[in-house]
Design an enzyme around this catalytic site. Structure first.
Site, PDB file in Angstrom:
ATOM      1  N   ALA A  61       0.853  -1.195   0.000  1.00  0.00           N
ATOM      2  CA  ALA A  61       0.000   0.000   0.000  1.00  0.00           C
ATOM      3  C   ALA A  61       0.885   1.240   0.000  1.00  0.00           C
ATOM      4  O   ALA A  61       2.029   1.198   0.467  1.00  0.00           O
ATOM      5  CB  ALA A  61      -0.887  -0.015   1.236  1.00  0.00           C
ATOM      6  N   GLY A 100       0.712  -5.139   0.952  1.00  0.00           N
ATOM      7  CA  GLY A 100      -0.366  -5.265  -0.022  1.00  0.00           C
ATOM      8  C   GLY A 100       0.114  -5.893  -1.325  1.00  0.00           C
ATOM      9  O   GLY A 100      -0.662  -6.545  -2.033  1.00  0.00           O
ATOM     10  N   GLU A 103      -0.026  -9.478  -0.688  1.00  0.00           N
ATOM     11  CA  GLU A 103      -1.442  -9.874  -0.652  1.00  0.00           C
ATOM     12  C   GLU A 103      -2.015  -9.948  -2.068  1.00  0.00           C
ATOM     13  O   GLU A 103      -2.838 -10.815  -2.375  1.00  0.00           O
ATOM     14  CB  GLU A 103      -2.229  -8.893   0.226  1.00  0.00           C
ATOM     15  CG  GLU A 103      -1.854  -9.052   1.709  1.00  0.00           C
ATOM     16  CD  GLU A 103      -2.429  -7.972   2.590  1.00  0.00           C
ATOM     17  OE1 GLU A 103      -2.148  -6.781   2.291  1.00  0.00           O
ATOM     18  OE2 GLU A 103      -3.144  -8.270   3.547  1.00  0.00           O
ATOM     19  N   GLU A 123       3.586  -5.158   7.560  1.00  0.00           N
ATOM     20  CA  GLU A 123       2.628  -4.198   8.120  1.00  0.00           C
ATOM     21  C   GLU A 123       2.805  -3.990   9.619  1.00  0.00           C
ATOM     22  O   GLU A 123       2.660  -2.873  10.127  1.00  0.00           O
ATOM     23  CB  GLU A 123       1.185  -4.665   7.849  1.00  0.00           C
ATOM     24  CG  GLU A 123       0.727  -4.463   6.426  1.00  0.00           C
ATOM     25  CD  GLU A 123       1.066  -5.612   5.495  1.00  0.00           C
ATOM     26  OE1 GLU A 123       1.977  -6.397   5.823  1.00  0.00           O
ATOM     27  OE2 GLU A 123       0.419  -5.727   4.450  1.00  0.00           O
TER      28      GLU A 123
HETATM   29  C1  LIG Z   1      -5.383  -2.363   3.549  1.00  0.00           C
HETATM   30  C2  LIG Z   1      -3.905  -2.122   3.736  1.00  0.00           C
HETATM   31  C3  LIG Z   1      -3.103  -3.385   3.784  1.00  0.00           C
HETATM   32  C4  LIG Z   1      -1.756  -3.190   3.255  1.00  0.00           C
HETATM   33  C5  LIG Z   1      -0.843  -2.487   3.907  1.00  0.00           C
HETATM   34  C6  LIG Z   1       0.477  -2.285   3.340  1.00  0.00           C
HETATM   35  O1  LIG Z   1       0.833  -2.742   2.271  1.00  0.00           O
HETATM   36  S1  LIG Z   1       1.508  -1.328   4.243  1.00  0.00           S
HETATM   37  C7  LIG Z   1       2.994  -1.235   3.292  1.00  0.00           C
HETATM   38  C8  LIG Z   1       3.758  -2.481   3.403  1.00  0.00           C
HETATM   39  N1  LIG Z   1       5.008  -2.340   2.678  1.00  0.00           N
HETATM   40  C9  LIG Z   1       6.139  -2.003   3.288  1.00  0.00           C
HETATM   41  O2  LIG Z   1       6.210  -1.837   4.467  1.00  0.00           O
HETATM   42  C10 LIG Z   1       7.334  -1.851   2.401  1.00  0.00           C
HETATM   43  C11 LIG Z   1       7.977  -0.528   2.635  1.00  0.00           C
HETATM   44  N2  LIG Z   1       9.110  -0.307   1.763  1.00  0.00           N
HETATM   45  C12 LIG Z   1      10.290  -0.893   1.943  1.00  0.00           C
HETATM   46  O3  LIG Z   1      10.494  -1.703   2.817  1.00  0.00           O
HETATM   47  C13 LIG Z   1      11.412  -0.472   1.023  1.00  0.00           C
HETATM   48  O4  LIG Z   1      11.080   0.788   0.507  1.00  0.00           O
HETATM   49  C14 LIG Z   1      11.670  -1.435  -0.157  1.00  0.00           C
HETATM   50  C15 LIG Z   1      12.254  -2.741   0.399  1.00  0.00           C
HETATM   51  C16 LIG Z   1      10.415  -1.710  -0.910  1.00  0.00           C
HETATM   52  C17 LIG Z   1      12.679  -0.773  -1.113  1.00  0.00           C
HETATM   53  O5  LIG Z   1      13.828  -0.399  -0.409  1.00  0.00           O
HETATM   54  P1  LIG Z   1      14.898   0.598  -1.074  1.00  0.00           P
HETATM   55  O6  LIG Z   1      16.002   0.711  -0.078  1.00  0.00           O
HETATM   56  O7  LIG Z   1      15.205   0.154  -2.433  1.00  0.00           O
HETATM   57  O8  LIG Z   1      14.148   1.994  -1.215  1.00  0.00           O
HETATM   58  P2  LIG Z   1      13.662   2.990  -0.071  1.00  0.00           P
HETATM   59  O9  LIG Z   1      13.220   2.234   1.138  1.00  0.00           O
HETATM   60  O10 LIG Z   1      14.647   4.057   0.109  1.00  0.00           O
HETATM   61  O11 LIG Z   1      12.343   3.572  -0.743  1.00  0.00           O
HETATM   62  C18 LIG Z   1      12.406   4.366  -1.915  1.00  0.00           C
HETATM   63  C19 LIG Z   1      11.325   5.420  -1.858  1.00  0.00           C
HETATM   64  O12 LIG Z   1      10.057   4.774  -1.885  1.00  0.00           O
HETATM   65  C20 LIG Z   1       9.273   5.172  -0.781  1.00  0.00           C
HETATM   66  N3  LIG Z   1       8.453   4.020  -0.398  1.00  0.00           N
HETATM   67  C21 LIG Z   1       8.856   2.752  -0.247  1.00  0.00           C
HETATM   68  N4  LIG Z   1       7.828   1.954   0.051  1.00  0.00           N
HETATM   69  C22 LIG Z   1       6.724   2.768   0.060  1.00  0.00           C
HETATM   70  C23 LIG Z   1       5.357   2.527   0.293  1.00  0.00           C
HETATM   71  N5  LIG Z   1       4.873   1.292   0.538  1.00  0.00           N
HETATM   72  N6  LIG Z   1       4.533   3.570   0.237  1.00  0.00           N
HETATM   73  C24 LIG Z   1       4.985   4.804  -0.025  1.00  0.00           C
HETATM   74  N7  LIG Z   1       6.272   5.084  -0.244  1.00  0.00           N
HETATM   75  C25 LIG Z   1       7.125   4.070  -0.209  1.00  0.00           C
HETATM   76  C26 LIG Z   1      10.282   5.558   0.280  1.00  0.00           C
HETATM   77  O13 LIG Z   1       9.721   6.412   1.236  1.00  0.00           O
HETATM   78  C27 LIG Z   1      11.334   6.229  -0.562  1.00  0.00           C
HETATM   79  O14 LIG Z   1      10.864   7.525  -0.859  1.00  0.00           O
HETATM   80  P3  LIG Z   1      11.873   8.757  -1.056  1.00  0.00           P
HETATM   81  O15 LIG Z   1      12.689   8.805   0.215  1.00  0.00           O
HETATM   82  O16 LIG Z   1      12.693   8.407  -2.235  1.00  0.00           O
HETATM   83  O17 LIG Z   1      10.989   9.938  -1.217  1.00  0.00           O
END
Ligand SMILES: CCC/C=C/C(=O)SCCNC(=O)CCNC(=O)[C@H](O)C(C)(C)COP(=O)([O-])OP(=O)([O-])OC[C@H]1O[C@@H](n2cnc3c(N)ncnc32)[C@H](O)[C@@H]1OP(=O)([O-])[O-]
Length: 719
Positions: A61, A100, A103, A123
């Site tokens: 998400a 997500g 999922e 999450e």
């Molecule tokens: C009904 C709901 C149910 C579902 C809930 C969910 O899915 S909850 C979500 C569950 N998912 C997670 O928890 C995964 C969260 N993400 C991660 O763990 C890591 O970003 C990665 C492993 C995907 C990539 O690592 P990497 O070191 O290669 O890259 P990096 O980490 O430096 O990120 C690059 C840029 O992308 C941005 N950004 C990233 N993800 C999101 C996001 N979901 N959203 C928005 N932005 C996001 C990040 O802020 C950064 O922005 P900046 O600073 O450039 O402006």
């Protein structure tokens, strides 16, 4: 936001196109819904493949959308519709499938994964749960124990582990998307009912209650006071005991209890703060994205004490050649054996071979003439460090960067004794340096942008969370620690015990209370610093009242503890007693209780009952108050940087967001009012006097933490 193509004349290829991680923003959800509808209605389409652009399936998400009202199609019905469709859908997973995104993959009828991809439901680390069916589908697919572990920890797993667990159908070293198209063509004729995960019966262990109870206890022990993992356990219970249609409702109810909670806001703030922290800026305009770091191939470490050894390991394990220097043969040999042991254990744990060939040990600084960078990690003594830096200036080639691991001394004073002040920077590691993630990069007024960029980039390469800070005594972390420690010892004088204060802080969520932490770090270090700074010893004016120094309140109890040879865990005695020197099992010590009672009666202090609330307020508001001063002084560029330092270096609980976020969550007005109250009660403690920035922010209506910068940007910056 999603590209739709027809490939091989009968496969609809839907590519998510929302860089950088193809997060499921409202526009992406909308595009998926439209593309799926098209695919299901087009008679030419026999199967569907979903993939992500730029080798990344989907990062979940869009977390930024959580702060506002839900827009666009909700995820659950969208995913349910994909699963229920009559045409096979194959997920082609490259890069990541998280939250997500995972999922989404679970509702596809087949999952093909690139061998380098990582999957998971993180999450819980954002204070929520996988509420797009993740808590209901994963247990049905892989059973309760494995699903519980993944959902409550948020751990990312490799493609290979996903295959072993039965989450994915095939792991490939080829292009996952091309393979998925072939796979989809072969799946066309096959029945889909057994591929709809929500229709499966959850394999349920006979001892379900006992299992859930054990995991609950484990979670409570590990993450005290954290709500999300407990809600995850309840959601997984629903998967075991209810049909999907009811379980998904339960999942949604539980999500509602978390979604707007303070913990979720704090954890999501931490996610972005961590990413913001690496984006440093100097008043000159030089910043992270316009300053090129130098490539570092070789480094030298001076001093093989605890810090030096940890730094050597951190460098060697990312492939940098390291020359380690000690002043005496015996110290060199001991340091060498310890470094080798650490590297071997680390390599064994990671399943790689130890990079011992990158190490060289020497007694001579002359051996450093060709290295790219030196990190000095000698004793915390300015005169000694200056001698080392003068020597390095003579020995190293003119382009070598000279870094100091000082935990609080003046980096610019060290730069001043070298022939290259622009190449001098602080690299303040935290002990043990090969374990702790934090690195404070201390920018002196003469450090060049290239030098800062190099130190920040080297930190990142070593897997550290690097934060650029200004140069002042203690920098950010240790400067803020002082008022925090002071409050703890003042509370001892007034009637509290070390164990009461530690328990209040640990119940708040700190990994360790302040006294247990001090025992672990060693009490003699601070004692020596106090002696050197003239707070104790012969330099103190005998007419000086014992509980005052330099015109302010001073608590001599820590000095009295050290005078008894109690230096913490390493001596088996400190604020607590331990089974043996080096022991870790802290027990309250009646001798400390006696010492406190004698102390109070000697100074006529009537002990009073102190509430946990007062402990938390005095320790944490004093901590945040110093943070406001640090922002005013331009020592930290933004509150996020301070919070990241406390999260990664000082065990501040992530679900509290860090001291500055915590202050904003409590309410700046309340923090101001309590500080005023405590300062009135203790006028001889300047740290309790509310800082001008705190007052200013309250006067401006207490803006959210992300907006504080607007109120400080005109101030002078030391960065
Ligand atoms: C009904 C709901 C149910 C579902 C809930 C969910 O899915 S909850 C979500 C569950 N998912 C997670 O928890 C995964 C969260 N993400 C991660 O763990 C890591 O970003 C990665 C492993 C995907 C990539 O690592 P990497 O070191 O290669 O890259 P990096 O980490 O430096 O990120 C690059 C840029 O992308 C941005 N950004 C990233 N993800 C999101 C996001 N979901 N959203 C928005 N932005 C996001 C990040 O802020 C950064 O922005 P900046 O600073 O450039 O402006």
């Amino acid at each position: 936001m999603a590209r739709y193509e027809l490939v091989k004349r009968s496969v609809a290829l839907i590519t998510l196109t929302n860089p950088p991680v193809n997060a499921l923003s409202s526009a992406v959800r909308h595009a998926i819904a439209k593309s799926m509808e098209h695919a299901l209605n087009d008679p030419k389409v026999k199967a569907v493949v979903i993939c992500g652009e730029n080798g990344r399936f989907c990062g979940g998400a869009d977390i930024r959308e959580f702060a506002g009202p839900l827009r666009g199609p909700p995820l659950v019905p969208l995913l349910d519709a994909i699963e229920a469709g009559e045409k096979p859908v194959v997920a082609a997973i490259e890069g990541v499938a998280l939250g997500g995104g995972f999922e989404l993959a679970l509702v596809c009828h087949y999952r093909i994964v690139h061998f380098k991809a990582r999957l998971g439901l993180p999450e819980v680390t954002l204070g929520i749960l996988p509420a797009a069916g993740g808590t209901q589908r994963l247990p049905r697919l892989i059973g309760i124990p494995a699903a519980l572990e993944l959902i409550t920890t948020g751990r990312h797993i490799s493609a290979q582990e996903a295959l072993k667990l039965g989450i994915v159908d095939q792991v490939t070293e080829q292009n996952a998307c091309e393979l998925a198209v072939e796979f989809a063509l072969r799946a066309v004729a096959k029945p889909l009912s057994s591929r709809r995960v929500s229709m499966l019966t959850t394999p349920c262990p006979p001892d379900l209650d006992a299992l859930l109870e054990a995991v609950t206890m484990q979670v409570k022990r590990k993450a005290r006071g954290v709500m999300a993992p407990l809600a995850c356990i309840q959601a997984v219970r629903a998967a075991a005991t209810m049909p999907y249609s009811k379980g998904i409702k339960r999942e949604s109810e539980l999500m509602a209890t978390l979604f707007n909670s303070g913990q979720a806001r704090a954890l999501q703030y931490c996610f972005f703060a961590q990413r913001t922290a690496g984006k440093w800026t100097l008043p000159s305009g030089a910043q992270w994205n316009n300053s090129k770091p130098r490539e570092i191939r070789s480094a030298a470490i001076i001093g093989l004490g605890t810090m030096g050894r940890g730094i050597v390991v951190s460098l060697a394990r990312v492939g940098i050649s390291v020359i380690a220097v000690e002043s005496e043969k015996k110290l060199l040999e001991t340091g060498k054996q310890m470094v080798i042991g650490m590297l071997e254990r680390d390599a064994k744990r990671r399943g790689v071979s130890a990079s011992l060939n990158l190490l060289k040990f020497t007694l001579s600084l002359q051996d450093l003439k060709d290295v790219d960078l030196v990190i000095e990690a000698v004793f915390e003594d300015m005169a000694l460090k200056k001698r080392v830096f003068q020597e390095l200036s003579k020995v190293c080639r003119p382009a070598t960067l000279l870094c100091t691991n000082t935990s609080g001394l003046d980096v610019d004073a060290l730069a001043g004794v070298t022939d290259r002040p622009h190449l001098v920077v602080g690299m303040h590691f935290f002990s043990p340096a090969h374990v702790m993630k934090l690195l404070e990069v201390v920018c002196g007024p003469r450090s060049s942008s290239e030098t800062i960029a190099t130190a920040m980039s080297l930190g990142k390469r070593m897997g550290k969370v690097s934060v650029a800070v200004g140069n002042c005594p203690g920098f950010v972390g240790n400067r803020m620690l002082k008022p925090y420690l002071d409050q703890a010892t003042f509370l001892l004088e007034e009637g509290a015990t070390p164990e009461q204060i530690d328990k209040a802080l640990e119940d708040f969520g700190f990994a360790m209370g302040v006294f247990r932490m001090s025992d672990l770090a060693g009490l003699d270090v601070g004692w020596r610093v106090r002696k050197e700074s003239g707070l104790i010893g012969p330099d103190v004016d005998p007419k000086n009242p014992p509980r005052r120094r330099q015109g302010r309140r001073y608590c001599p109890i820590p000095d009295m503890v050290c005078e008894q040879g109690r230096f913490g865990q390493k001596t088996g005695r400190g604020w607590y007693m331990y089974d043996k020197p080096g022991g870790t099992n802290a027990k309250p010590d009646p001798l400390i209780q006696n010492l406190l009672e004698m102390y109070r009666s000697r100074y006529g202090i009537q002990p009073r009952n102190i509430s946990d609330q007062e402990i938390i307020e005095r320790c944490l508001f004093a901590l945040a108050n110093e943070g406001f001063r640090i922002l005013e002084d331009g020592i930290a560029a933004r509150p996020e940087d301070i919070d990241v330092i406390y999260l990664f270096g000082y065990g501040f609980p992530r679900h509290g967001g860090g001291p500055m976020f915590y202050a904003s969550m409590v309410g700046l007005e309340r923090v101001l009012e309590r500080l005023e109250h405590y300062h009135q009660a203790h006028p001889d403690v300047p740290h309790l006097e509310p800082s001008p920035l705190l007052k200013k922010l309250v006067a401006c209506g207490s803006p959210p933490v992300q907006k504080w910068r607007e109120h400080i940007k005109t101030m002078h910056s030391h960065l």
